[in-house]
Design a protein around this motif. Sequence first.
Motif, PDB file in Angstrom:
ATOM      1  N   GLU A 241     -25.399  -3.771  11.500  1.00  0.00           N
ATOM      2  CA  GLU A 241     -23.888  -3.587  12.011  1.00  0.00           C
ATOM      3  C   GLU A 241     -24.318  -3.931  13.312  1.00  0.00           C
ATOM      4  O   GLU A 241     -25.098  -4.116  14.097  1.00  0.00           O
ATOM      5  CB  GLU A 241     -23.380  -2.089  11.905  1.00  0.00           C
ATOM      6  CG  GLU A 241     -23.351  -1.275  10.743  1.00  0.00           C
ATOM      7  CD  GLU A 241     -23.167   0.103  10.777  1.00  0.00           C
ATOM      8  OE1 GLU A 241     -22.361   0.544  10.095  1.00  0.00           O
ATOM      9  OE2 GLU A 241     -23.663   0.603  11.639  1.00  0.00           O
ATOM     10  N   THR A 242     -23.029  -4.952  13.622  1.00  0.00           N
ATOM     11  CA  THR A 242     -22.929  -5.365  15.108  1.00  0.00           C
ATOM     12  C   THR A 242     -22.452  -4.091  15.978  1.00  0.00           C
ATOM     13  O   THR A 242     -21.655  -3.485  15.712  1.00  0.00           O
ATOM     14  CB  THR A 242     -21.926  -6.442  15.127  1.00  0.00           C
ATOM     15  OG1 THR A 242     -22.362  -7.682  14.172  1.00  0.00           O
ATOM     16  CG2 THR A 242     -21.798  -7.124  16.645  1.00  0.00           C
ATOM     17  N   VAL A 243     -23.401  -4.113  17.202  1.00  0.00           N
ATOM     18  CA  VAL A 243     -23.018  -3.180  18.021  1.00  0.00           C
ATOM     19  C   VAL A 243     -23.167  -3.753  19.402  1.00  0.00           C
ATOM     20  O   VAL A 243     -23.396  -5.015  19.470  1.00  0.00           O
ATOM     21  CB  VAL A 243     -24.159  -1.953  18.015  1.00  0.00           C
ATOM     22  CG1 VAL A 243     -24.220  -1.289  16.701  1.00  0.00           C
ATOM     23  CG2 VAL A 243     -25.596  -2.488  18.199  1.00  0.00           C
ATOM     24  N   SER A 244     -23.082  -3.075  20.507  1.00  0.00           N
ATOM     25  CA  SER A 244     -23.143  -3.820  21.835  1.00  0.00           C
ATOM     26  C   SER A 244     -24.489  -4.467  22.197  1.00  0.00           C
ATOM     27  O   SER A 244     -25.419  -3.946  21.579  1.00  0.00           O
ATOM     28  CB  SER A 244     -22.886  -2.479  22.918  1.00  0.00           C
ATOM     29  OG  SER A 244     -21.629  -1.928  22.937  1.00  0.00           O
TER      30      SER A 244
ATOM     31  N   ILE B  15     -17.357  -2.646  21.284  1.00  0.00           N
ATOM     32  CA  ILE B  15     -18.523  -3.239  21.762  1.00  0.00           C
ATOM     33  C   ILE B  15     -18.589  -4.085  22.914  1.00  0.00           C
ATOM     34  O   ILE B  15     -17.582  -4.952  23.198  1.00  0.00           O
ATOM     35  CB  ILE B  15     -19.385  -4.081  20.590  1.00  0.00           C
ATOM     36  CG1 ILE B  15     -18.559  -5.297  20.017  1.00  0.00           C
ATOM     37  CG2 ILE B  15     -19.609  -2.882  19.337  1.00  0.00           C
ATOM     38  CD1 ILE B  15     -19.444  -6.197  19.152  1.00  0.00           C
TER      39      ILE B  15
ATOM     40  N   ASP C 144     -19.618   2.552  21.421  1.00  0.00           N
ATOM     41  CA  ASP C 144     -19.526   1.385  20.215  1.00  0.00           C
ATOM     42  C   ASP C 144     -18.572   2.068  19.111  1.00  0.00           C
ATOM     43  O   ASP C 144     -18.031   1.112  18.339  1.00  0.00           O
ATOM     44  CB  ASP C 144     -20.819   1.359  19.403  1.00  0.00           C
ATOM     45  CG  ASP C 144     -21.679   0.449  20.269  1.00  0.00           C
ATOM     46  OD1 ASP C 144     -21.097  -0.036  21.368  1.00  0.00           O
ATOM     47  OD2 ASP C 144     -22.690   0.131  19.874  1.00  0.00           O
TER      48      ASP C 144
ATOM     49  N   SER D 285     -24.607 -10.284  21.014  1.00  0.00           N
ATOM     50  CA  SER D 285     -24.368  -8.646  20.792  1.00  0.00           C
ATOM     51  C   SER D 285     -25.713  -8.125  20.243  1.00  0.00           C
ATOM     52  O   SER D 285     -26.654  -8.768  20.360  1.00  0.00           O
ATOM     53  CB  SER D 285     -23.247  -8.633  19.586  1.00  0.00           C
ATOM     54  OG  SER D 285     -23.883  -9.137  18.461  1.00  0.00           O
TER      55      SER D 285
ATOM     56  N   ARG E  98     -12.414  -2.676  18.688  1.00  0.00           N
ATOM     57  CA  ARG E  98     -12.389  -2.531  16.997  1.00  0.00           C
ATOM     58  C   ARG E  98     -10.923  -2.537  16.609  1.00  0.00           C
ATOM     59  O   ARG E  98      -9.996  -1.967  17.378  1.00  0.00           O
ATOM     60  CB  ARG E  98     -13.069  -1.366  16.635  1.00  0.00           C
ATOM     61  CG  ARG E  98     -14.518  -1.371  17.017  1.00  0.00           C
ATOM     62  CD  ARG E  98     -15.298  -0.378  16.052  1.00  0.00           C
ATOM     63  NE  ARG E  98     -16.787  -0.329  16.510  1.00  0.00           N
ATOM     64  CZ  ARG E  98     -17.802  -1.020  16.035  1.00  0.00           C
ATOM     65  NH1 ARG E  98     -17.240  -2.056  15.192  1.00  0.00           N
ATOM     66  NH2 ARG E  98     -18.949  -1.003  16.632  1.00  0.00           N
TER      67      ARG E  98
ATOM     68  N   CYS F 266     -27.594  -5.584  17.277  1.00  0.00           N
ATOM     69  CA  CYS F 266     -27.434  -5.406  15.758  1.00  0.00           C
ATOM     70  C   CYS F 266     -28.458  -4.082  15.497  1.00  0.00           C
ATOM     71  O   CYS F 266     -29.458  -4.039  15.931  1.00  0.00           O
ATOM     72  CB  CYS F 266     -28.023  -6.559  15.296  1.00  0.00           C
ATOM     73  SG  CYS F 266     -28.021  -6.372  13.297  1.00  0.00           S
ATOM     74  N   ASN F 267     -27.630  -3.130  14.756  1.00  0.00           N
ATOM     75  CA  ASN F 267     -28.646  -2.013  14.502  1.00  0.00           C
ATOM     76  C   ASN F 267     -29.386  -2.090  13.384  1.00  0.00           C
ATOM     77  O   ASN F 267     -29.339  -3.059  12.536  1.00  0.00           O
ATOM     78  CB  ASN F 267     -27.607  -0.680  14.711  1.00  0.00           C
ATOM     79  CG  ASN F 267     -26.787  -0.758  13.552  1.00  0.00           C
ATOM     80  OD1 ASN F 267     -27.053  -1.355  12.258  1.00  0.00           O
ATOM     81  ND2 ASN F 267     -25.880   0.135  13.478  1.00  0.00           N
TER      82      ASN F 267
END
Length: 171
Positions: free
Chosen positions: A153-156, A33, A29, A146, A53, A148-149
Amino acid sequence: MSSNIIDAIDQAIADTTVSLDAMRSVPGDADGIRVVVIPADEDEPITLRYLARDENGSTLRAMQATVGGYVDVVRTAEGVDVWINDEGLLMGLPFNERATAFVHAVKWALATCEWSGAVSLSLRDAMEEALVAQRYTRLVGPAIISGCNDEGETVSVPDVAVEFLQKMGLM
């Protein structure tokens, strides 16, 4: 579901160009992602993609390019987000039946405790959200799924979401 979406789902399965195993081998990541892209056009396949990114460490520009404008998020479950074009309704973008079905199915799975991801809703709250989603949530234009952690934050995309799409017969 209508027969044409079932045909589109069958075609999407046949046309998927990137396997789940191949997507698991992309960089972490920190570089970008993994996402699922669901086009509004039922003739286009649902695909797994890698969004790199930019120089600022953001995937916002790549997401905007994918949905064709500003993005807005639809929270479906803890750790799973669906991103759509924020102005899609105003622009007259086509209804995305497959993305809408995914959102409704996740809400229903939460309500019936069939979602294997983390469940943060009570059964009553999940049932209420599922009913509201069925009544009012109609996604338009392309959609991105996607992760979200805990920090927002947007993550895989989590594997549980991809597996859920597969169980739905969409991938």
